[in-house]
Design a protein around this motif. Sequence first.
Motif, PDB file in Angstrom:
ATOM      1  N   UNK A 106      13.253 -79.229  30.660  1.00  0.00           N
ATOM      2  CA  UNK A 106      13.672 -80.166  31.705  1.00  0.00           C
ATOM      3  C   UNK A 106      12.561 -81.183  31.991  1.00  0.00           C
ATOM      4  N   UNK A 107      11.328 -80.712  32.029  1.00  0.00           N
ATOM      5  CA  UNK A 107      10.198 -81.605  32.248  1.00  0.00           C
ATOM      6  C   UNK A 107      10.181 -82.736  31.229  1.00  0.00           C
ATOM      7  N   UNK A 108      10.299 -82.399  29.953  1.00  0.00           N
ATOM      8  CA  UNK A 108      10.238 -83.411  28.901  1.00  0.00           C
ATOM      9  C   UNK A 108      11.385 -84.414  29.025  1.00  0.00           C
ATOM     10  N   UNK A 109      12.583 -83.914  29.329  1.00  0.00           N
ATOM     11  CA  UNK A 109      13.741 -84.804  29.449  1.00  0.00           C
ATOM     12  C   UNK A 109      13.573 -85.784  30.608  1.00  0.00           C
ATOM     13  N   UNK A 110      13.139 -85.280  31.753  1.00  0.00           N
ATOM     14  CA  UNK A 110      12.992 -86.140  32.928  1.00  0.00           C
ATOM     15  C   UNK A 110      11.831 -87.111  32.731  1.00  0.00           C
ATOM     16  N   UNK A 111      10.720 -86.628  32.200  1.00  0.00           N
ATOM     17  CA  UNK A 111       9.592 -87.530  31.938  1.00  0.00           C
ATOM     18  C   UNK A 111      10.002 -88.688  31.035  1.00  0.00           C
ATOM     19  N   UNK A 112      10.741 -88.370  29.970  1.00  0.00           N
ATOM     20  CA  UNK A 112      11.128 -89.438  29.042  1.00  0.00           C
ATOM     21  C   UNK A 112      12.098 -90.415  29.703  1.00  0.00           C
ATOM     22  N   UNK A 113      12.968 -89.914  30.556  1.00  0.00           N
ATOM     23  CA  UNK A 113      13.894 -90.802  31.251  1.00  0.00           C
ATOM     24  C   UNK A 113      13.162 -91.797  32.145  1.00  0.00           C
ATOM     25  N   UNK A 114      12.002 -91.386  32.658  1.00  0.00           N
ATOM     26  CA  UNK A 114      11.212 -92.249  33.550  1.00  0.00           C
ATOM     27  C   UNK A 114      10.067 -92.953  32.827  1.00  0.00           C
ATOM     28  N   UNK A 115       9.972 -92.781  31.511  1.00  0.00           N
ATOM     29  CA  UNK A 115       8.891 -93.407  30.762  1.00  0.00           C
ATOM     30  C   UNK A 115       7.539 -92.775  30.996  1.00  0.00           C
ATOM     31  N   UNK A 116       7.538 -91.545  31.522  1.00  0.00           N
ATOM     32  CA  UNK A 116       6.275 -90.896  31.848  1.00  0.00           C
ATOM     33  C   UNK A 116       5.524 -90.446  30.596  1.00  0.00           C
ATOM     34  N   UNK A 117       6.239 -90.235  29.497  1.00  0.00           N
ATOM     35  CA  UNK A 117       5.566 -89.849  28.257  1.00  0.00           C
ATOM     36  C   UNK A 117       4.558 -90.926  27.853  1.00  0.00           C
ATOM     37  N   UNK A 118       4.959 -92.177  27.866  1.00  0.00           N
ATOM     38  CA  UNK A 118       4.063 -93.273  27.499  1.00  0.00           C
ATOM     39  C   UNK A 118       2.983 -93.489  28.557  1.00  0.00           C
ATOM     40  N   UNK A 119       3.338 -93.355  29.825  1.00  0.00           N
ATOM     41  CA  UNK A 119       2.356 -93.539  30.899  1.00  0.00           C
ATOM     42  C   UNK A 119       1.261 -92.485  30.809  1.00  0.00           C
ATOM     43  N   UNK A 120       1.637 -91.238  30.587  1.00  0.00           N
ATOM     44  CA  UNK A 120       0.648 -90.167  30.485  1.00  0.00           C
ATOM     45  C   UNK A 120      -0.245 -90.349  29.264  1.00  0.00           C
ATOM     46  N   UNK A 121       0.315 -90.878  28.192  1.00  0.00           N
ATOM     47  CA  UNK A 121      -0.514 -91.138  27.010  1.00  0.00           C
ATOM     48  C   UNK A 121      -1.557 -92.204  27.337  1.00  0.00           C
ATOM     49  N   UNK A 122      -1.177 -93.219  28.073  1.00  0.00           N
ATOM     50  CA  UNK A 122      -2.137 -94.251  28.449  1.00  0.00           C
ATOM     51  C   UNK A 122      -3.197 -93.682  29.396  1.00  0.00           C
ATOM     52  N   UNK A 123      -2.785 -92.818  30.315  1.00  0.00           N
ATOM     53  CA  UNK A 123      -3.755 -92.188  31.217  1.00  0.00           C
ATOM     54  C   UNK A 123      -4.744 -91.330  30.433  1.00  0.00           C
ATOM     55  N   UNK A 124      -4.235 -90.566  29.486  1.00  0.00           N
ATOM     56  CA  UNK A 124      -5.090 -89.721  28.635  1.00  0.00           C
ATOM     57  C   UNK A 124      -6.090 -90.583  27.861  1.00  0.00           C
ATOM     58  N   UNK A 125      -5.604 -91.659  27.259  1.00  0.00           N
ATOM     59  CA  UNK A 125      -6.482 -92.541  26.504  1.00  0.00           C
ATOM     60  C   UNK A 125      -7.507 -93.218  27.413  1.00  0.00           C
ATOM     61  N   UNK A 126      -7.155 -93.421  28.656  1.00  0.00           N
ATOM     62  CA  UNK A 126      -8.054 -94.069  29.609  1.00  0.00           C
ATOM     63  C   UNK A 126      -9.103 -93.115  30.165  1.00  0.00           C
ATOM     64  N   UNK A 127      -8.998 -91.817  29.863  1.00  0.00           N
ATOM     65  CA  UNK A 127     -10.001 -90.853  30.296  1.00  0.00           C
ATOM     66  C   UNK A 127      -9.638 -90.034  31.504  1.00  0.00           C
ATOM     67  N   UNK A 128      -8.402 -90.151  32.008  1.00  0.00           N
ATOM     68  CA  UNK A 128      -7.948 -89.262  33.068  1.00  0.00           C
ATOM     69  C   UNK A 128      -7.768 -87.867  32.464  1.00  0.00           C
ATOM     70  N   UNK A 129      -8.329 -86.847  33.090  1.00  0.00           N
ATOM     71  CA  UNK A 129      -8.231 -85.487  32.565  1.00  0.00           C
ATOM     72  C   UNK A 129      -6.819 -84.966  32.791  1.00  0.00           C
ATOM     73  N   UNK A 130      -6.173 -84.498  31.718  1.00  0.00           N
ATOM     74  CA  UNK A 130      -4.842 -83.911  31.803  1.00  0.00           C
ATOM     75  C   UNK A 130      -4.980 -82.399  31.730  1.00  0.00           C
ATOM     76  N   UNK A 131      -4.291 -81.703  32.613  1.00  0.00           N
ATOM     77  CA  UNK A 131      -4.357 -80.244  32.628  1.00  0.00           C
ATOM     78  C   UNK A 131      -3.066 -79.703  33.229  1.00  0.00           C
ATOM     79  N   UNK A 132      -2.953 -78.390  33.285  1.00  0.00           N
ATOM     80  CA  UNK A 132      -1.763 -77.757  33.844  1.00  0.00           C
ATOM     81  C   UNK A 132      -1.587 -76.356  33.304  1.00  0.00           C
TER      82      UNK A 132
END
Length: 248
Positions: A106-132
């Motif tokens: 469900x997370x992946x489906x909703x993220x993709x619907x909101x474009x969060x997959x691309x946003x999170x990739x940009x955050x990761x590339x920018x040096x924001x630490x991703x965890x969970x």
Amino acid sequence: MTTDEPTILATSGGLRPGERTYFEFTPLTQYAVDLAGVAGRAPRVCTVTTAGGDAAHVMHGLAEAGRIAGYEHTNLQLFGMPNVADVEAHLLSQDVIWVMGGSVVNLLAVWRAHGLDAILHRAWQAGVVLTGVSAGSICWYQGGTTDSFGPQLAPVTDGLAFLPYGNGVHYDSEERRRPLIHRLVADGTLGPTHCTDDGVGLLYSGTELVEAVAESGAGAYVVQRDGDTVREDALDVRRLPARAGGRR
């Protein structure tokens, strides 16, 4: 602050019931915050609770845990609409993005619907630490095992693939996880797969596995094909120092 290299800490931990609160963050999350290198102000930590449907009691509990830990805490809510006007600007302003467990499908489906997959990739590339934790670990990989479809574990193979591996979570506490990972690696459904027992995290700089760390006594493993068989190799695990009550 941001890290010099794209950084992910993928875990089967980082959160526990609090003594007097619903949740408290634990050493794995504190380590992710330390990686961000914040000095002179409170770390900005955004939790993301999509995998649990943005349940109100979970968001409230995480906010309380963030306050106790000394974070400048926010939660990104996507149900029924985003709770911030500019999701990308909000996430790129964070030091750490921490993703709660639940349904990774469900997370992946909703993220993709909101474009969060691309946003999170940009955050990761920018040096924001991703965890969970749990679903918040599997999501960064090519895939893993999930109970998102029902009580019987099944493969998920359409993760964000920031990390070019499979991921196995709760490897010691849920007895069906290990044999299914071995079977999926053996038949080629998953490639080399990085697995964590409860209380363990895997740190990546870019896509390179740097180390395994633990907040409790447990293990981490790499599972890969070896000819006609599957080989499971244990990783060295560094124990993180305890921090009482999740406080910094």
